[in-house]
Design a protein around this motif. Structure first.
Motif, PDB file in Angstrom:
ATOM      1  N   TRP A  74      39.992  53.329  34.535  1.00 36.71           N
ATOM      2  CA  TRP A  74      39.246  53.162  33.587  1.00 36.71           C
ATOM      3  C   TRP A  74      37.946  53.538  33.691  1.00 36.71           C
ATOM      4  CZ3 TRP A  74      35.142  50.285  31.739  1.00 36.71           C
ATOM      5  CH2 TRP A  74      35.189  50.353  30.124  1.00 36.71           C
ATOM      6  N   MET A  75      37.329  53.191  34.661  1.00 36.90           N
ATOM      7  CA  MET A  75      35.852  53.533  35.150  1.00 36.90           C
ATOM      8  C   MET A  75      35.752  55.283  35.225  1.00 36.90           C
ATOM      9  SD  MET A  75      34.094  50.719  35.287  1.00 36.90           S
ATOM     10  CE  MET A  75      34.459  48.890  35.198  1.00 36.90           C
ATOM     11  N   PHE A  76      36.594  55.486  35.819  1.00 36.91           N
ATOM     12  CA  PHE A  76      36.631  57.107  36.030  1.00 36.91           C
ATOM     13  C   PHE A  76      36.730  57.915  34.758  1.00 36.91           C
ATOM     14  CE2 PHE A  76      38.429  61.249  36.219  1.00 36.91           C
ATOM     15  CZ  PHE A  76      37.986  61.889  37.418  1.00 36.91           C
ATOM     16  N   LEU A  77      37.589  57.146  33.844  1.00 38.24           N
ATOM     17  CA  LEU A  77      37.714  57.840  32.368  1.00 38.24           C
ATOM     18  C   LEU A  77      36.549  57.736  31.528  1.00 38.24           C
ATOM     19  CD1 LEU A  77      41.455  56.755  31.371  1.00 38.24           C
ATOM     20  CD2 LEU A  77      40.754  59.122  32.435  1.00 38.24           C
ATOM     21  N   LYS A  78      35.884  56.469  31.788  1.00 34.00           N
ATOM     22  CA  LYS A  78      34.527  56.591  31.009  1.00 34.00           C
ATOM     23  C   LYS A  78      33.552  57.446  31.486  1.00 34.00           C
ATOM     24  CE  LYS A  78      35.909  53.278  28.155  1.00 34.00           C
ATOM     25  NZ  LYS A  78      36.217  53.858  26.786  1.00 34.00           N
ATOM     26  N   LEU A  79      33.501  57.699  32.652  1.00 32.39           N
ATOM     27  CA  LEU A  79      32.331  58.328  33.448  1.00 32.39           C
ATOM     28  C   LEU A  79      32.780  59.818  32.837  1.00 32.39           C
ATOM     29  CD1 LEU A  79      32.375  56.697  36.779  1.00 32.39           C
ATOM     30  CD2 LEU A  79      30.321  57.091  35.571  1.00 32.39           C
ATOM     31  N   TYR A  80      34.051  60.428  32.932  1.00 31.21           N
ATOM     32  CA  TYR A  80      34.473  61.451  32.768  1.00 31.21           C
ATOM     33  C   TYR A  80      34.167  61.775  30.917  1.00 31.21           C
ATOM     34  CZ  TYR A  80      37.429  65.686  31.785  1.00 31.21           C
ATOM     35  OH  TYR A  80      38.094  67.022  31.523  1.00 31.21           O
ATOM     36  N   GLN A  81      34.306  60.757  30.324  1.00 31.97           N
ATOM     37  CA  GLN A  81      34.183  60.924  28.808  1.00 31.97           C
ATOM     38  C   GLN A  81      32.660  61.272  28.548  1.00 31.97           C
ATOM     39  OE1 GLN A  81      35.905  57.320  27.294  1.00 31.97           O
ATOM     40  NE2 GLN A  81      37.882  57.937  27.838  1.00 31.97           N
ATOM     41  N   HIS A  82      31.831  60.723  29.441  1.00 36.25           N
ATOM     42  CA  HIS A  82      30.292  60.707  29.167  1.00 36.25           C
ATOM     43  C   HIS A  82      29.802  61.864  29.991  1.00 36.25           C
ATOM     44  CE1 HIS A  82      31.006  56.863  27.240  1.00 36.25           C
ATOM     45  NE2 HIS A  82      30.084  57.065  26.703  1.00 36.25           N
ATOM     46  N   GLY A  83      30.491  62.841  30.736  1.00 33.67           N
ATOM     47  CA  GLY A  83      29.946  63.976  31.230  1.00 33.67           C
ATOM     48  C   GLY A  83      29.435  63.615  32.631  1.00 33.67           C
ATOM     49  N   LEU A  84      29.888  62.445  33.312  1.00 29.72           N
ATOM     50  CA  LEU A  84      29.610  62.166  34.537  1.00 29.72           C
ATOM     51  C   LEU A  84      30.534  62.191  35.670  1.00 29.72           C
ATOM     52  CD1 LEU A  84      27.291  59.150  33.462  1.00 29.72           C
ATOM     53  CD2 LEU A  84      26.641  61.190  34.178  1.00 29.72           C
ATOM     54  N   ALA A  85      31.544  62.738  35.126  1.00 31.22           N
ATOM     55  CA  ALA A  85      32.666  63.052  36.442  1.00 31.22           C
ATOM     56  C   ALA A  85      32.976  64.547  36.357  1.00 31.22           C
ATOM     57  CB  ALA A  85      33.816  62.183  36.140  1.00 31.22           C
ATOM     58  N   TYR A  86      33.083  65.294  37.379  1.00 34.69           N
ATOM     59  CA  TYR A  86      33.085  66.682  37.296  1.00 34.69           C
ATOM     60  C   TYR A  86      33.836  67.186  38.328  1.00 34.69           C
ATOM     61  CZ  TYR A  86      29.069  67.497  39.845  1.00 34.69           C
ATOM     62  OH  TYR A  86      28.139  67.447  40.903  1.00 34.69           O
ATOM     63  N   GLU A  96      43.844  56.303  28.162  1.00 34.04           N
ATOM     64  CA  GLU A  96      43.830  54.939  28.415  1.00 34.04           C
ATOM     65  C   GLU A  96      45.076  54.092  28.566  1.00 34.04           C
ATOM     66  OE1 GLU A  96      40.308  52.865  27.092  1.00 34.04           O
ATOM     67  OE2 GLU A  96      39.052  54.515  27.444  1.00 34.04           O
ATOM     68  N   GLU A  97      45.781  54.366  27.477  1.00 35.29           N
ATOM     69  CA  GLU A  97      46.902  53.363  27.242  1.00 35.29           C
ATOM     70  C   GLU A  97      48.123  53.581  28.373  1.00 35.29           C
ATOM     71  OE1 GLU A  97      47.091  56.664  24.467  1.00 35.29           O
ATOM     72  OE2 GLU A  97      45.634  55.260  25.039  1.00 35.29           O
TER      73      GLU A  97
END
Length: 822
Positions: free
Chosen positions: A137-149, A450-451
């Motif tokens: 979930w943390m990874f997805l949040k970072l990805y959604q905010h442009g912080l995982a690439y 997420e689900e």
């Protein structure tokens, strides 16, 4: 009185505390909270003495705060993903989950024998789906905010472990675990954009007065902020440009060559179809087997090759040769430097080795103007020379003037650079949290909804001797459907760096049974931040930096109310034996289980807290352990000797004889001393020493013909209350033995009585010509004349003064008299 049977006592009270749920807590807004946390361990199989020290320190803090009225959260869990479990699977044919969970059970059993006040209802393990669901979930949040690439990157690759290594895992150019020679390899990797937080991570160190300055300095250096300018140098005969960052724009006229990192994307292009191509390719191959840490070392011999190309210095139009060298890293700045050998020692050594020009452009008082006359680079202050219209400017004025000129003429601009690089989180391993990404030919990179979390690790896998991740061969895992279009897709087979799991676990402890979210907002708002964090200084950079990054990100997306995870930090020292860190290879390991079986947990805890201040290294001593054991036996006998006196019910009045008054004074002085040592300084060793003083005073008072029951009870109860955070089992047993029904764990910390600290008499040391000759008792507040007369009534003083003339008295009121006599 029966013998001190620590095995019986410790098992009895551990069971009692667990059955009565003494350490289980919940949010209580009516009470001040205190969150104490030791860094959770990797479940390697057995506790070592470093663990014992870490957890004993935390337990003293937790018990002390609870006795002072705080609602204390003191949880424990397991940093349970990682390479050792996978290596065990390869070597012994044991599935990582089975190996890990068995180790957890054994270490949990060992921890319970120590009597640590953990709330085991909050236990977590990062390898369990109910935890790594939210790591994903943390990874997805970072990805959604442009912080995982994802990007292609040169990485440290261990050919034996078949995985990427962080720079810190490369030791002497080899994998720290298997010692195979590490190679450089280009791989598509996932990164977290921690560099977006570089300045905040730096600035907010000022919000942490409760951290050791050495740790904050290590973090500042790792972030590595530098100010300067960035400009382009055009490649001669080409439209290509090379971007350069420098902190010394004042030396730009001293550039005599340029250096690219071997990994720079232009290197192969520059050397292509040139006479230098073979030498360049040979050098690049050599660099693939050299780690960034080795290349950054000041002791490394500088090596490089000429690419055959030239770059144009935009400030003077000169063409300078472009080299590649081992001392320039792609991960710092732009991966290219302007080389000024007259004023940078690394450039100087390189230029001397390869016969490159050296031009002086900063002249100090004794700096020769001819670069050929330099014996080393001049890096001090001075005036600009050989720099056109900037000649005569000081270094600082020159920096500003050159940047102003560059900006005015469109050459370059002011820039800030950081040493900190984005966090590479991809690992080509099985035993880690799967990255929740799928790849679709139609939709490209698609995050798992997420689900649909957690993306579960498959259990039926085969481990290959090569160490390659088995996820690449489990079609039921990697073959999936695209969440976007429903077509065929392939699941990401890399797993996450275990540091990701440990970057948010402190928040999960606040509400570990949540199944819809990583933590309940009300719970983290109550408990966070951690008030006291405890762990080894080896985690000062990576773990603490990543935890701070996650906390700031979660604050930004409104999941946390605090911007820093740990208000106070204690980095405990190592446990040494024979001057070295304990290790199996050195044969100097002491087993905590053996010590507990032989002497008891209370003794083990007491010794390891008494032997050294917690932030310093501790030298193991068998004699010291035996000394701690003897002290607890003395306390056991002492309380037993006073049992008859304690059956009386005398009240404490003002009419006390001198010995009784001294016992009461000592009791309250020790309360004050121990409280301050624990609360303000974590000086557990001096606190224990003070408790021993009280024990000695009580021991001496046993000979009193008419002991005062009220004062004795106050002193004995104080002794047990003060000792209980250090050695809780024996104190619990003795507390009940002297007639109490409630647990000592539920008692309040004693408060000292200021009136009891007022003495009618004080002891003063008497010196003659600086040498101690006697000690006298003087009424409190006596004037100097009274003190002089009492000194001269002392037979020992008179004997020493015989035949001498007293010239003067030097009196330090209440402490010391020095008689000067000739």
């Amino acid at each position: 009185m029966e013998k001190y049977d620590f095995k019986l006592i410790e098992a009895k009270w551990q069971q009692y505390w667990e059955e009565h749920g003494f350490y289980q807590v919940s949010e209580d807004p009516s009470r001040p909270k205190y969150y104490v946390l030791e860094m959770f361990p990797y479940p390697s199989g057995n506790l070592h003495m470093g663990h014992v020290r870490n957890y004993a320190i935390g337990d003293v803090v937790a018990r002390f705060k609870a006795m002072n009225g705080y609602n204390v959260l003191h949880p424990m869990g397991w940093d349970a993903f990682g390479l050792p479990a996978e290596n065990a699977a390869i070597q012994h044919g044991i599935h990582p989950a089975i190996w890990t969970l068995a180790n957890i059970e054994n270490m949990k059993r060992q921890l319970k024998t120590m009597g640590i006040s953990y709330d085991w209802d909050r236990e977590l393990a990062t390898c369990k789906p109910d935890y790594y669901k939210f790591t994903q979930w943390m990874f997805l949040k970072l990805y959604q905010h442009g912080l995982a690439y994802k990007k292609k990157s040169a990485v440290n690759w261990c050919p034996s472990c078949q995985t990427v290594l962080a720079n810190e895992q490369v030791v002497d150019n080899s994998c720290e675990r298997c010692e195979a020679v590490v190679e450089k390899k280009q791989l598509e990797q996932w990164f977290f954009k921690i560099t977006d937080y570089a300045q905040r991570l730096l600035d907010d160190l000022e919000l942490l007065p409760g951290w050791p300055e050495k740790v904050k300095t290590m973090q500042r250096n790792w972030i590595g902020r530098s100010e300067g300018c960035q400009f382009d140098m055009q490649i001669a005969g080409s439209d290509e440009r090379i971007s350069v960052f420098t902190t010394r724009p004042d030396t730009v006229f001293g550039v005599t060559y340029m250096v690219l990192a071997p990994e720079h994307p232009l290197v192969e292009k520059l050397a292509q179809n040139t006479p230098e191509a073979a030498a360049v390719n040979e050098f690049l191959d050599k660099m693939r087997h050299l780690s960034d840490i080795a290349r950054a070392s000041t002791e490394l011999e500088k090596e490089g090759v000429f690419t055959g190309a030239y770059a144009i210095n935009p400030m003077n139009g000169e063409e300078v040769p472009i080299w590649i060298a081992n001392y320039v890293l792609m991960d710092y700045g732009t991966g290219a430097i302007m080389a000024v050998p007259a004023h940078d020692q690394r450039d100087f050594e390189f230029a001397r080795k390869y016969g490159l020009p050296i031009r002086v452009v900063i002249q100090g008082e004794d700096t020769p103007l001819d670069g050929a006359d330099l014996t080393e680079a001049y890096e001090g202050d001075g005036k600009m020379v050989n720099s056109g219209l900037f000649d005569g400017l000081s270094v600082e004025a020159g920096k500003a003037a050159v940047i102003d000129y560059m900006e005015k003429n469109g050459i370059g601009s002011r820039a800030v650079n950081y040493r900190l690089r984005d966090w590479l989180i991809s690992r080509q391993r099985y035993w880690g949290a799967p990255i929740p990404i799928v790849y679709c030919q139609e939709c490209g990179i698609v995050p798992v909804p997420e689900e649909d979390l957690p993306v579960l690790l498959p259990e039926d896998v085969e481990f290959k001797p090569s160490g390659e991740s088995p996820l690449n061969y489990v079609s039921s895992f990697y073959e999936t459907t695209c969440p976007g279009c429903g077509g065929k897709a392939r699941r990401e087979t890399d797993t996450m760096d275990t540091f990701v799991c440990s970057s948010w676990y402190f928040g999960r402890f606040c509400s570990p049974h949540e199944d819809k979210q990583p933590f309940a907002r009300a719970a983290v708002d109550y408990w966070m931040p951690v008030d006291q964090y405890i762990g080894g200084v080896e985690h000062a950079i990576l773990h603490l930096m990543y935890a701070r990054f996650f906390t700031k990100f979660l604050y930004d997306i409104k999941w946390l109310s605090c911007q820093e995870p740990f208000t106070n930090l204690l980095t405990q020292g190592m446990v040494l034996k024979d001057g070295s860190k304990m290790s199996k290879s050195k044969g100097n390991v002491v087993s905590p289980e053996d010590i507990i079986n032989t002497y008891g947990a209370d003794t083990a805890r007491l010794f390891i807290l008494f032997a050294s201040p917690p932030d310093r290294d501790l030298e193991w001593s068998d004699a010291g352990v035996e000394g701690a054991y003897r002290f607890l036996n003395r306390v056991w006998r002492l309380v037993g000797d006073y049992r008859k006196v304690l059956q009386k019910q005398d009240s404490i009045g003002s009419e006390l004889d001198e010995a009784t008054r001294q016992l009461r004074f000592k009791t309250h002085a020790i309360i004050k001393k121990v409280t301050e040592d624990i609360e303000n300084r974590f000086n557990f060793n001096t606190a224990i020493s003070a408790i021993m003083e009280l024990s000695n005073q009580l021991g001496a008072y046993r000979d009193h013909p008419r002991p005062h029951a009220g004062v004795v009870r106050e002193a004995v109860e104080t002794l047990l209350l003060l000792l209980s955070p250090f050695s809780p089992h024996i104190c619990e047993e003795l507390w009940h033995m002297i007639g109490h029904e409630n647990s000592i764990c539920l008692m309040s910390w004693p408060k000292y009585d200021k009136d009891a600290l007022v003495q009618s008499e004080v002891e003063m040391v008497v010196q003659i010509n600086g040498k101690v000759r006697d000690r006298i008792m003087v009424a409190t507040g006596s004037d100097d004349e009274t003190v002089r007369q009492q000194c001269l009534q002392s037979p020992r003083v008179l004997q020493q003064l015989e035949g001498k003339t007293v010239q003067k008295f030097i009196i330090v009121p209440g402490k010391l008299v020095n008689i000067v006599a000739r």
